[in-house]
Design a protein around this motif. Structure first.
Motif, PDB file in Angstrom:
ATOM      1  N   THR A   1      -2.323  -4.217   7.150  1.00  0.00           N
ATOM      2  CA  THR A   1      -2.168  -3.962   5.722  1.00  0.00           C
ATOM      3  C   THR A   1      -0.827  -4.496   5.240  1.00  0.00           C
ATOM      4  O   THR A   1       0.205  -4.238   5.853  1.00  0.00           O
TER       5      THR A   1
ATOM      6  N   GLU B   1       2.346  -4.495  -0.144  1.00  0.00           N
ATOM      7  CA  GLU B   1       1.868  -4.082  -1.470  1.00  0.00           C
ATOM      8  C   GLU B   1       0.745  -3.051  -1.356  1.00  0.00           C
ATOM      9  O   GLU B   1       0.741  -2.045  -2.065  1.00  0.00           O
ATOM     10  N   ALA B   2      -0.195  -3.276  -0.444  1.00  0.00           N
ATOM     11  CA  ALA B   2      -1.297  -2.334  -0.259  1.00  0.00           C
ATOM     12  C   ALA B   2      -0.798  -1.020   0.349  1.00  0.00           C
ATOM     13  O   ALA B   2      -1.313   0.055   0.020  1.00  0.00           O
TER      14      ALA B   2
ATOM     15  N   ALA C   1       2.193   0.283  -0.216  1.00  0.00           N
ATOM     16  CA  ALA C   1       2.845   0.971  -1.338  1.00  0.00           C
ATOM     17  C   ALA C   1       1.806   1.601  -2.262  1.00  0.00           C
ATOM     18  O   ALA C   1       1.984   2.734  -2.735  1.00  0.00           O
ATOM     19  N   ASP C   2       0.707   0.897  -2.515  1.00  0.00           N
ATOM     20  CA  ASP C   2      -0.368   1.442  -3.349  1.00  0.00           C
ATOM     21  C   ASP C   2      -0.980   2.686  -2.710  1.00  0.00           C
ATOM     22  O   ASP C   2      -1.258   3.669  -3.401  1.00  0.00           O
ATOM     23  N   ALA C   3      -1.180   2.654  -1.389  1.00  0.00           N
ATOM     24  CA  ALA C   3      -1.747   3.807  -0.684  1.00  0.00           C
ATOM     25  C   ALA C   3      -0.807   5.004  -0.768  1.00  0.00           C
ATOM     26  O   ALA C   3      -1.249   6.145  -0.963  1.00  0.00           O
TER      27      ALA C   3
ATOM     28  N   ALA D   1       1.521   5.591  -3.136  1.00  0.00           N
ATOM     29  CA  ALA D   1       1.530   6.068  -4.522  1.00  0.00           C
ATOM     30  C   ALA D   1       0.256   6.852  -4.841  1.00  0.00           C
ATOM     31  O   ALA D   1       0.306   7.898  -5.491  1.00  0.00           O
ATOM     32  N   SER D   2      -0.884   6.365  -4.356  1.00  0.00           N
ATOM     33  CA  SER D   2      -2.155   7.046  -4.612  1.00  0.00           C
ATOM     34  C   SER D   2      -2.249   8.380  -3.885  1.00  0.00           C
ATOM     35  O   SER D   2      -2.936   9.291  -4.342  1.00  0.00           O
TER      36      SER D   2
END
Length: 98
Positions: free
Chosen positions: A57, A60-61, A63-65, A67-68
């Motif tokens: 991963t 960016e992905a 960081a998205d995980a 944050a989510s």
């Protein structure tokens, strides 16, 4: 194999990540550092959001995980999802070059 990564974001605090990779996925993820979170329990949510993700991963992905996976209302001081993701990638990448 245990892996260790660190990152200090500009204007922020040191972020440290220790993890293992099992069957190509992140395991036993432990994020720590000099930063502050409110509430403190948000750290458990960050670790849980990362556990099980593929070691391939990108940052960016990751960081998205992160944050989510954070509950509403979490406040982060001296750290960001992107900073944590950078430390995770460093842990993974250092282990691959060793």
């Amino acid at each position: 194999m245990n892996r260790h990564g660190e990152y200090k974001m500009p204007g922020g605090k040191l972020t440290v990540v220790d993890l293992s990779i099992e069957r190509g996925c992140l395991a036993r993820v432990q994020v720590s550092g000099d930063f502050f979170l409110e509430p403190d329990a948000a750290l458990e949510a960050i670790n849980a959001a990362l556990a099980g993700l593929s070691a391939d991963t990108d940052a960016e992905a990751l960081a998205d995980a992160i944050a989510s996976g954070l509950p509403d209302g979490v406040r982060m001081y001296g750290v960001s999802p992107a900073a944590i993701a950078t430390a995770v990638r460093r842990a993974i990448d250092v282990g691959e070059s060793a």
